[in-house]
Design an enzyme around this catalytic site. Structure first.
Site, PDB file in Angstrom:
ATOM      1  N   ALA A  38       0.826  -1.212   0.000  1.00 53.44           N
ATOM      2  CA  ALA A  38       0.000   0.000   0.000  1.00 53.44           C
ATOM      3  C   ALA A  38       0.858   1.259   0.000  1.00 53.44           C
ATOM      4  O   ALA A  38       0.607   2.197  -0.778  1.00 53.44           O
ATOM      5  CB  ALA A  38      -0.936   0.002   1.209  1.00 53.44           C
ATOM      6  N   GLU A  39       1.884   1.289   0.832  1.00 55.64           N
ATOM      7  CA  GLU A  39       2.725   2.488   0.902  1.00 55.64           C
ATOM      8  C   GLU A  39       3.511   2.678  -0.388  1.00 55.64           C
ATOM      9  O   GLU A  39       3.683   3.805  -0.861  1.00 55.64           O
ATOM     10  CB  GLU A  39       3.674   2.446   2.093  1.00 55.64           C
ATOM     11  CG  GLU A  39       4.488   3.724   2.215  1.00 55.64           C
ATOM     12  CD  GLU A  39       4.910   4.062   3.626  1.00 55.64           C
ATOM     13  OE1 GLU A  39       5.470   5.164   3.791  1.00 55.64           O
ATOM     14  OE2 GLU A  39       4.675   3.272   4.545  1.00 55.64           O
ATOM     15  N   SER A  40       3.958   1.597  -0.977  1.00 57.12           N
ATOM     16  CA  SER A  40       4.687   1.692  -2.239  1.00 57.12           C
ATOM     17  C   SER A  40       3.806   2.283  -3.333  1.00 57.12           C
ATOM     18  O   SER A  40       4.216   3.221  -4.036  1.00 57.12           O
ATOM     19  CB  SER A  40       5.189   0.310  -2.670  1.00 57.12           C
ATOM     20  OG  SER A  40       6.109  -0.201  -1.734  1.00 57.12           O
ATOM     21  N   SER A  43       2.806   5.988  -2.536  1.00 55.86           N
ATOM     22  CA  SER A  43       3.962   6.884  -2.657  1.00 55.86           C
ATOM     23  C   SER A  43       4.326   7.130  -4.112  1.00 55.86           C
ATOM     24  O   SER A  43       4.706   8.243  -4.490  1.00 55.86           O
ATOM     25  CB  SER A  43       5.165   6.297  -1.917  1.00 55.86           C
ATOM     26  OG  SER A  43       4.923   6.266  -0.528  1.00 55.86           O
TER      27      SER A  43
END
Length: 114
Positions: A38-40, A43
């Site tokens: 999710a963060e990848s 971002s």
């Protein structure tokens, strides 16, 4: 992690990740691996939205784990909820190979000059 980016634009980023190699001791997809996916994705979307000469730095992420995944791949779709000059927020829905929701996450990135 084995993350593969399938599509990337300022509004939407799609990627997938294998379950194998990203499990906890019970053989289930590790919740932290879902958060990394999710963060990848969020971002990447925020960085594309920020534009050339600017960077995106994560400042908040949360995740709700709905069900487990034991094999195959999970796919994440990050959809921009807000795209401003200083912040970008994405909702990331992660599903298994049967398109069942595994995790819902939200990430906010601060956009700054390089």
């Amino acid at each position: 992690m084995g993350i593969e980016i399938l599509h990337a634009s300022p509004e939407r980023v799609v990627g997938r990740m294998p379950v194998e190699g990203n499990t906890q001791p019970y053989g289930l997809l590790h919740g932290g691996a879902s958060v990394v996916l999710a963060e990848s994705l969020g971002s990447i979307g925020a960085a594309i939205h920020a534009g050339e000469g600017r960077i995106a730095v994560g400042i908040e992420i949360n995740a709700t784990h709905h069900r487990s995944a034991k094999s195959g791949h999970v796919t994440g779709v990050a959809t921009r909820l807000h795209g401003g000059r200083s912040l970008a927020t994405f909702e990331v829905v992660i599903t298994d190979d049967a398109e069942r929701r595994v995790c819902t996450s939200r990430i906010t990135c601060m956009l700054m000059e390089r």
